[in-house]
Motif scaffolding. Structure first.
Motif, PDB file in Angstrom:
ATOM      1  N   GLN A 247       0.854  -1.187   0.000  1.00 35.19           N
ATOM      2  CA  GLN A 247       0.000   0.000   0.000  1.00 35.19           C
ATOM      3  C   GLN A 247       0.892   1.240   0.000  1.00 35.19           C
ATOM      4  O   GLN A 247       2.053   1.186   0.424  1.00 35.19           O
ATOM      5  CB  GLN A 247      -0.874   0.037   1.263  1.00 35.19           C
ATOM      6  N   ALA A 248       0.321   2.346  -0.426  1.00 38.55           N
ATOM      7  CA  ALA A 248       0.989   3.633  -0.277  1.00 38.55           C
ATOM      8  C   ALA A 248      -0.063   4.695   0.003  1.00 38.55           C
ATOM      9  O   ALA A 248      -1.226   4.558  -0.392  1.00 38.55           O
ATOM     10  CB  ALA A 248       1.793   4.002  -1.519  1.00 38.55           C
ATOM     11  N   GLY A 249       0.367   5.747   0.694  1.00 40.08           N
ATOM     12  CA  GLY A 249      -0.488   6.887   0.975  1.00 40.08           C
ATOM     13  C   GLY A 249       0.249   8.162   0.603  1.00 40.08           C
ATOM     14  O   GLY A 249       1.365   8.389   1.077  1.00 40.08           O
ATOM     15  N   LEU A 250      -0.359   8.983  -0.251  1.00 39.50           N
ATOM     16  CA  LEU A 250       0.280  10.202  -0.735  1.00 39.50           C
ATOM     17  C   LEU A 250      -0.581  11.415  -0.436  1.00 39.50           C
ATOM     18  O   LEU A 250      -1.768  11.432  -0.763  1.00 39.50           O
ATOM     19  CB  LEU A 250       0.519  10.135  -2.246  1.00 39.50           C
ATOM     20  N   ASP A 251       0.034  12.438   0.136  1.00 36.36           N
ATOM     21  CA  ASP A 251      -0.623  13.731   0.310  1.00 36.36           C
ATOM     22  C   ASP A 251      -0.030  14.768  -0.631  1.00 36.36           C
ATOM     23  O   ASP A 251      -0.526  15.882  -0.709  1.00 36.36           O
ATOM     24  CB  ASP A 251      -0.482  14.197   1.768  1.00 36.36           C
ATOM     25  N   VAL A 252       1.041  14.403  -1.327  1.00 34.58           N
ATOM     26  CA  VAL A 252       1.756  15.342  -2.194  1.00 34.58           C
ATOM     27  C   VAL A 252       2.094  14.659  -3.510  1.00 34.58           C
ATOM     28  O   VAL A 252       2.266  13.436  -3.559  1.00 34.58           O
ATOM     29  CB  VAL A 252       3.046  15.859  -1.511  1.00 34.58           C
ATOM     30  N   PHE A 253       2.229  15.482  -4.575  1.00 34.45           N
ATOM     31  CA  PHE A 253       2.415  14.943  -5.913  1.00 34.45           C
ATOM     32  C   PHE A 253       3.371  15.828  -6.692  1.00 34.45           C
ATOM     33  O   PHE A 253       3.530  17.011  -6.393  1.00 34.45           O
ATOM     34  CB  PHE A 253       1.054  14.872  -6.634  1.00 34.45           C
ATOM     35  N   GLU A 254       3.986  15.243  -7.714  1.00 34.04           N
ATOM     36  CA  GLU A 254       4.921  16.017  -8.525  1.00 34.04           C
ATOM     37  C   GLU A 254       4.210  17.158  -9.231  1.00 34.04           C
ATOM     38  O   GLU A 254       4.746  18.260  -9.364  1.00 34.04           O
ATOM     39  CB  GLU A 254       5.605  15.110  -9.538  1.00 34.04           C
ATOM     40  N   THR A 255       2.976  16.917  -9.690  1.00 36.19           N
ATOM     41  CA  THR A 255       2.149  17.956 -10.295  1.00 36.19           C
ATOM     42  C   THR A 255       0.920  18.163  -9.430  1.00 36.19           C
ATOM     43  O   THR A 255       0.197  17.198  -9.149  1.00 36.19           O
ATOM     44  CB  THR A 255       1.710  17.565 -11.718  1.00 36.19           C
ATOM     45  N   GLU A 256       0.705  19.376  -8.988  1.00 34.46           N
ATOM     46  CA  GLU A 256      -0.460  19.695  -8.156  1.00 34.46           C
ATOM     47  C   GLU A 256      -1.198  20.893  -8.735  1.00 34.46           C
ATOM     48  O   GLU A 256      -0.551  21.861  -9.156  1.00 34.46           O
ATOM     49  CB  GLU A 256      -0.017  19.999  -6.716  1.00 34.46           C
ATOM     50  N   PRO A 257      -2.541  20.846  -8.780  1.00 31.70           N
ATOM     51  CA  PRO A 257      -3.400  19.727  -8.413  1.00 31.70           C
ATOM     52  C   PRO A 257      -3.110  18.484  -9.266  1.00 31.70           C
ATOM     53  O   PRO A 257      -2.608  18.599 -10.379  1.00 31.70           O
ATOM     54  CB  PRO A 257      -4.816  20.244  -8.689  1.00 31.70           C
ATOM     55  N   LEU A 258      -3.437  17.320  -8.737  1.00 32.53           N
ATOM     56  CA  LEU A 258      -3.220  16.067  -9.441  1.00 32.53           C
ATOM     57  C   LEU A 258      -4.073  16.044 -10.709  1.00 32.53           C
ATOM     58  O   LEU A 258      -5.286  16.215 -10.641  1.00 32.53           O
ATOM     59  CB  LEU A 258      -3.588  14.900  -8.528  1.00 32.53           C
ATOM     60  N   PRO A 259      -3.467  15.858 -11.883  1.00 39.99           N
ATOM     61  CA  PRO A 259      -4.243  15.882 -13.130  1.00 39.99           C
ATOM     62  C   PRO A 259      -5.278  14.756 -13.169  1.00 39.99           C
ATOM     63  O   PRO A 259      -5.027  13.656 -12.668  1.00 39.99           O
ATOM     64  CB  PRO A 259      -3.178  15.671 -14.215  1.00 39.99           C
ATOM     65  N   PRO A 260      -6.442  15.001 -13.773  1.00 42.69           N
ATOM     66  CA  PRO A 260      -7.499  13.976 -13.831  1.00 42.69           C
ATOM     67  C   PRO A 260      -7.046  12.669 -14.475  1.00 42.69           C
ATOM     68  O   PRO A 260      -7.514  11.603 -14.108  1.00 42.69           O
ATOM     69  CB  PRO A 260      -8.596  14.654 -14.656  1.00 42.69           C
ATOM     70  N   GLY A 261      -6.113  12.727 -15.411  1.00 40.73           N
ATOM     71  CA  GLY A 261      -5.669  11.513 -16.081  1.00 40.73           C
ATOM     72  C   GLY A 261      -4.445  10.871 -15.462  1.00 40.73           C
ATOM     73  O   GLY A 261      -3.856   9.958 -16.061  1.00 40.73           O
ATOM     74  N   SER A 262      -4.052  11.276 -14.267  1.00 38.08           N
ATOM     75  CA  SER A 262      -2.842  10.731 -13.648  1.00 38.08           C
ATOM     76  C   SER A 262      -2.955   9.218 -13.456  1.00 38.08           C
ATOM     77  O   SER A 262      -3.972   8.714 -12.969  1.00 38.08           O
ATOM     78  CB  SER A 262      -2.608  11.384 -12.278  1.00 38.08           C
ATOM     79  N   PRO A 263      -1.907   8.471 -13.816  1.00 33.36           N
ATOM     80  CA  PRO A 263      -1.940   7.019 -13.600  1.00 33.36           C
ATOM     81  C   PRO A 263      -2.007   6.637 -12.127  1.00 33.36           C
ATOM     82  O   PRO A 263      -2.366   5.504 -11.801  1.00 33.36           O
ATOM     83  CB  PRO A 263      -0.641   6.524 -14.252  1.00 33.36           C
ATOM     84  N   LEU A 264      -1.682   7.566 -11.237  1.00 30.48           N
ATOM     85  CA  LEU A 264      -1.823   7.271  -9.805  1.00 30.48           C
ATOM     86  C   LEU A 264      -3.269   6.928  -9.455  1.00 30.48           C
ATOM     87  O   LEU A 264      -3.528   6.121  -8.553  1.00 30.48           O
ATOM     88  CB  LEU A 264      -1.366   8.470  -8.973  1.00 30.48           C
TER      89      LEU A 264
END
Length: 296
Positions: A247-264
């Motif tokens: 599992q992983a939990g992320l509060d931060v991302f390389e691109t913010e806001p997180l793009p709608p198509g992000s594979p994450l």
């Protein structure tokens, strides 16, 4: 002195209104585009900036600006520091205001991942009853990468849960914690949960990539409440999809806001939150007080 708070949230504006009034400060609630920002702050000598990008071209359009107080620690992610320095603009940051708030967000993500709460919530809403297997945290090892104020708070939380600790920091840490300090490879390979609390610098950008995730213990949990750019997101996704990371939990991302198509967004074993670790009224109040104290 003219001070302009260019991007206040409703909560920050409310908190500022609770403080003694300062006629020097004008407040704009919301996120202005470049033209609106220039109109708002054209004569400002000091800008309070919560999360607005300020590149060289924008800074050149603010001739009176002499100082930016960035409301947080990650100014380099939003402000062209070289361009600011070239124009004689000082950029200050504010630290230590939300250490406990961010650490509690890391705790929330860790617990969610360990007991798979979000996954079961999704299941139930879809009409599926599936009691999922969790991880007991007591007796497990919590690996902390980065050991500033937030990392230290997370260490205290981990100890309270009965977890063992493994700490890696780029410099020596306080004497009370040195018995837990280890080389990074040992933290990666021996920890059941790894929580990232490192500042983003040119040296730490992309620190955790394919090799680092491969070195982690099979079935480990990874949590990041620091900065998205510390992590190679494609390598993290691969580790999650392969099952090497549970599992992983992320509060931060390389691109913010997180793009709608992000594979994450396509990783079912990943819990996401919207860079809200700092966002408690207690932390926000302390942030404003510290920022205003810097201005004087």
């Amino acid at each position: 002195m003219r001070i302009n708070y260019i991007d206040a949230s409703e909560m920050m504006a409310d908190l500022l209104a609770e403080l003694p009034p300062d006629p020097r400060i004008s407040v704009h609630v919301g996120d202005p585009d470049e033209e609106a920002l220039v109109a708002l702050a054209h004569e400002a000598e000091v800008i309070l900036n919560g999360h607005t990008s300020m590149g060289a071209a924008l800074l050149a359009r603010l001739p009176a600006l002499r100082r930016i107080v960035f409301l947080g620690t990650g100014a380099s992610s939003y402000i062209d520091l070289e361009a600011a320095a070239a124009r004689g603009i000082t950029v200050d940051t504010v630290s230590g205001y939300g250490d406990r708030s961010v650490a509690e967000m890391a705790l929330a993500l860790m617990l969610d991942c360990a007991r798979r709460v979000t996954q079961m919530d999704r299941d139930l809403r879809a009409g599926q009853w599936d009691p999922r297997e969790g991880m007991l945290l007591q007796g497990r090892r919590l690996g902390l990468i980065g050991f500033g104020g937030i990392g230290a708070e997370m260490a205290r939380i981990g100890r309270a849960l009965g977890m063992d600790l493994a700490i890696w920091n780029r410099s020596e840490i306080a004497e009370d914690w040195r018995g837990f300090q280890m080389p990074l490879p040992e933290v990666l390979s021996g920890s059941d949960v790894i929580s990232l609390h490192l500042a983003l610098t040119p040296q730490t950008r992309g620190l955790l990539g394919q090799e680092a995730f491969a070195a982690m213990k099979p079935g480990a949990i990874f949590v990041n409440t620091a900065r998205g750019a510390l992590v190679d997101e494609s390598a993290l996704i691969a580790a999650l999809r392969s099952g090497h990371l549970a599992q992983a939990g992320l509060d931060v991302f390389e691109t913010e806001p997180l793009p709608p198509g992000s594979p994450l967004l396509g990783c079912p074993n990943l819990v996401l939150s919207a860079h809200a670790g700092f966002k408690t009224r207690d932390a926000a109040r302390a942030l404003l007080q510290k920022a205003l104290a810097k201005i004087g």
